[in-house]
Design a protein around this motif. Structure first.
Motif, PDB file in Angstrom:
ATOM      1  N   ASN A  71      -3.073  -1.920 -16.246  1.00 11.22           N
ATOM      2  CA  ASN A  71      -2.833  -0.914 -15.214  1.00 11.22           C
ATOM      3  C   ASN A  71      -2.117  -1.537 -14.023  1.00 11.22           C
ATOM      4  O   ASN A  71      -2.334  -2.696 -13.705  1.00 11.22           O
ATOM      5  N   GLN A  72      -1.290  -0.732 -13.384  1.00  6.78           N
ATOM      6  CA  GLN A  72      -0.563  -1.182 -12.201  1.00  6.78           C
ATOM      7  C   GLN A  72      -0.268   0.023 -11.324  1.00  6.78           C
ATOM      8  O   GLN A  72       0.036   1.108 -11.828  1.00  6.78           O
ATOM      9  N   LYS A 152     -10.185   5.542  -9.856  1.00 11.57           N
ATOM     10  CA  LYS A 152     -10.862   4.530 -10.666  1.00 11.57           C
ATOM     11  C   LYS A 152     -10.770   3.196  -9.912  1.00 11.57           C
ATOM     12  O   LYS A 152      -9.915   3.027  -9.034  1.00 11.57           O
ATOM     13  N   ALA A 153     -11.628   2.261 -10.255  1.00 11.03           N
ATOM     14  CA  ALA A 153     -11.693   0.981  -9.532  1.00 11.03           C
ATOM     15  C   ALA A 153     -10.338   0.273  -9.496  1.00 11.03           C
ATOM     16  O   ALA A 153      -9.918  -0.229  -8.453  1.00 11.03           O
ATOM     17  N   VAL A 159      -3.971   0.451  -4.968  1.00 16.16           N
ATOM     18  CA  VAL A 159      -3.513   1.141  -3.752  1.00 16.16           C
ATOM     19  C   VAL A 159      -3.813   0.281  -2.530  1.00 16.16           C
ATOM     20  O   VAL A 159      -2.957   0.112  -1.648  1.00 16.16           O
ATOM     21  N   GLU A 160      -5.022  -0.296  -2.469  1.00 16.36           N
ATOM     22  CA  GLU A 160      -5.365  -1.148  -1.325  1.00 16.36           C
ATOM     23  C   GLU A 160      -4.436  -2.354  -1.232  1.00 16.36           C
ATOM     24  O   GLU A 160      -4.040  -2.767  -0.142  1.00 16.36           O
ATOM     25  N   GLU A 161      -4.063  -2.926  -2.386  1.00 17.47           N
ATOM     26  CA  GLU A 161      -3.126  -4.054  -2.389  1.00 17.47           C
ATOM     27  C   GLU A 161      -1.756  -3.610  -1.861  1.00 17.47           C
ATOM     28  O   GLU A 161      -1.132  -4.312  -1.063  1.00 17.47           O
ATOM     29  N   LEU A 162      -1.281  -2.455  -2.299  1.00 17.00           N
ATOM     30  CA  LEU A 162       0.008  -1.947  -1.810  1.00 17.00           C
ATOM     31  C   LEU A 162      -0.033  -1.721  -0.299  1.00 17.00           C
ATOM     32  O   LEU A 162       0.925  -2.039   0.408  1.00 17.00           O
ATOM     33  N   ILE A 163      -1.138  -1.182   0.188  1.00 15.56           N
ATOM     34  CA  ILE A 163      -1.274  -0.935   1.632  1.00 15.56           C
ATOM     35  C   ILE A 163      -1.258  -2.261   2.392  1.00 15.56           C
ATOM     36  O   ILE A 163      -0.555  -2.403   3.386  1.00 15.56           O
ATOM     37  N   SER A 164      -2.020  -3.241   1.903  1.00 16.99           N
ATOM     38  CA  SER A 164      -2.088  -4.514   2.625  1.00 16.99           C
ATOM     39  C   SER A 164      -0.771  -5.279   2.572  1.00 16.99           C
ATOM     40  O   SER A 164      -0.381  -5.906   3.545  1.00 16.99           O
TER      41      SER A 164
END
Length: 170
Positions: A71-72, A152-153, A159-164
């Motif tokens: 997943n990505q 999902k986890a 998404v959190e990685e993209l935001i950060s």
């Protein structure tokens, strides 16, 4: 993300989308199909990618084991705004370009070459008399697709990685 507006996809089908966050998934030849999907998405605009995660299929059982998914998450700023309906059709076509076959036999192990899900959208800013009556706090806010939330986890992590990395939500 819990503070973002949630909306059922059918209520914004005709709205003009300028940015989107997607979840990509493959449980069959991911090393072949993820690059094809990313290349096709890059042709639509600027993309940013999260790390690709390998995850067990949460529907697998001891009696019916299933292959793991890769997943990505992808952030895509579209070169040309499209309606949500057009985006959904475009992503279904991209899945088809990756040889996605929707299986109808329940006993078969599902081979998913590519699955593209829309997690969040950002609508074009529309200045007209209708915009002040909008159900959204602001038409330019990010909207979470209610049928995909809670994420999902692996989607939350992506998404959190993209935001950060990018700070695209603000």
């Amino acid at each position: 993300m819990a503070t973002l507006t949630q909306c059922a996809p059918e209520t914004v089908q005709a709205q003009s989308v300028v940015e989107v966050v997607l979840a990509l998934g493959s449980n069959y030849q991911a090393e072949k199909y993820l690059p094809i999907a990313r290349e096709s998405l890059a042709a639509l605009g600027e993309i940013r990618l999260s790390t690709a995660f390998q995850n067990p299929d949460f529907t697998a059982t001891l009696e019916q084991p299933k292959p793991d998914y890769t997943n990505q998450c992808v952030y895509l700023a579209l070169n040309t705004p499209m309606s949500l309906q057009q985006l959904q059709q475009t992503f279904k076509a991209l899945e088809g370009d990756c040889n996605r076959r929707r299986q109808t036999e329940p006993k078969q192990v599902r081979r998913v070459t590519m699955d593209i899900d829309i997690l969040m959208i950002k609508l074009a800013t529309i200045e007209n008399s209708l915009s002040k009556h909008s159900t959204f706090k602001s038409i330019s806010d990010w909207i979470v697709m209610a049928d995909r939330y809670p994420f999902k986890a692996h989607e939350t992590a992506g998404v959190e990685e993209l935001i950060s990395k990018s700070g695209f939500i603000g």
